[in-house]
Scaffold this motif. Structure first.
Motif: not given
Length: 351
Positions: A53-58, A169-174, A180-182, A187-190
């Motif tokens: 099962v591929f489980a992703t936070n994305n 906080l971050t998302l890996p890209t090439p 990332g979503n965090g 930002l919203v929490q501010t």
């Protein structure tokens, strides 16, 4: 070395488990590009009859779209499924809201898809004036606007249930790390006094959802991931063994300095470690292969393959730090060790 230890080393790591929960970004692919050895390893695992099962936070894409991506990379057609944190968010809300309840969906298409699939009514932020909502789900999306982020803040302050699919906080890209979503949740929490309910890793909800799909008990389930604070810490908190791979954002230096809640059961350069023998990191320190010099810098012996040396570096660093000994935290030192072990990432993937 005992006969039992020899027997453990003789079998492949994945053969000890009945199911695999595998992360995607930074483990199987980086953006649109497959990570070396990932696809062929997963196909061999499928041939061996171990379900995945591929489980992703994305949460940005629906599982079917992720599945198309995986098949496009060459992953075999059968033996796996995909769950994401949007589905975990939808499951959380269906247990608390009436069927058909309206929920504001902020993020990529995967967020609204998961809510609709669960029997809830997904409402866009632009339509809020005509459709009051009881909750808001915030997931990753590549076209999120200020108005949508402002709507989350307004709804949360007004008492709507605010669910964040994850807080990575971050998302890996090439091309390296991207926000990332965090980062957007922060930002919203501010602008609000409310904190969201988080369902993605390292929380248990996504692991539980994945294990339900597998139909496996905790001792028979292995988690594979590249992030210590999400994949590995979450696996430990959920009572699951884990394999940490050095193909994503967390690096060898991070692993060497990890506290106990974020220490994996196994470590490997990449996903091909599933098909190789190995010992749990806690079974032996293997300090005879790695010494800690007077300058607190690890020094490796010439003997030993890179996989064994990698394990030795980690267990030596943990043993030294647990005993109160200093270990160099110089980034350049750890970059050099990574190069020696052949586990360093291309420059565009690390910056």
């Amino acid at each position: 070395m005992t006969g039992e230890t020899t027997s453990v080393r003789a079998e492949s790591l994945i053969s000890r488990y009945r199911g695999l929960i595998c992360d995607l970004d930074g483990v199987v692919y980086r953006g649109a590009v497959a990570i070396p050895h990932a696809v062929e390893t997963l196909n061999r695992v499928a041939e061996d009859g171990v379900p995945v099962v591929f489980a992703t936070n994305n949460a940005s894409r629906p599982p079917a779209e992720v599945g198309d991506h995986l098949r496009g990379l060459g992953v075999t057609q059968q033996g796996w499924s995909v769950v994401n944190s949007s589905q975990a968010a939808a499951a959380y809300l269906t247990a608390r809201l009436a069927p058909g309840a309206r929920v504001c969906a902020v993020g990529g298409p995967g967020v609204a898809h998961a809510l609709t699939e669960a029997g809830l009514t997904a409402v866009r932020a632009a339509d809020l004036e005509n459709a009051p909502v009881e909750a808001v789900v915030q997931g990753l999306g590549f076209d999120i606007t200020w108005r949508e982020l402002s709507a989350i803040s307004r709804l949360a302050e007004a008492g709507a249930t605010w669910v964040a699919t994850n807080v990575d906080l971050t998302l890996p890209t090439p091309y390296g790390r991207a926000p990332g979503n965090g980062a957007l949740v922060a930002l919203v929490q501010t602008a609000t006094s409310v904190s969201p309910h988080v369902v993605g890793k390292p929380q248990a909800a996504l692991f539980d959802l994945a294990r339900d799909r597998l139909g496996t008990e905790r001792p028979d389930t292995l988690v594979c991931g590249d992030l210590l604070d999400t994949d590995i810490k979450g696996a430990n908190a959920s009572g699951l063994d884990s394999l940490f791979v050095l193909t994503g954002a967390s690096r060898l230096r991070d692993l060497a300095f990890a506290e106990r809640p974020a220490r994996p059961t196994y470590v490997a350069a990449d996903l091909s470690g599933l098909r190789t023998p190995g010992l749990p990191l806690h079974t032996t320190s293997r300090e005879y292969l790695v010494e800690l010099g007077p300058d607190a810098v690890p020094r490796m012996a010439d003997a030993g393959d890179n996989g064994t040396l990698l394990q030795s570096v980690v267990t030596m660093a943990w043993a030294a730090r647990d005993a109160g000994r200093a270990v160099s935290d110089d980034a350049g030192v750890w970059d050099r060790i990574e190069r020696q072990l052949g586990v360093s990432l291309p420059a565009q993937a690390t910056h």
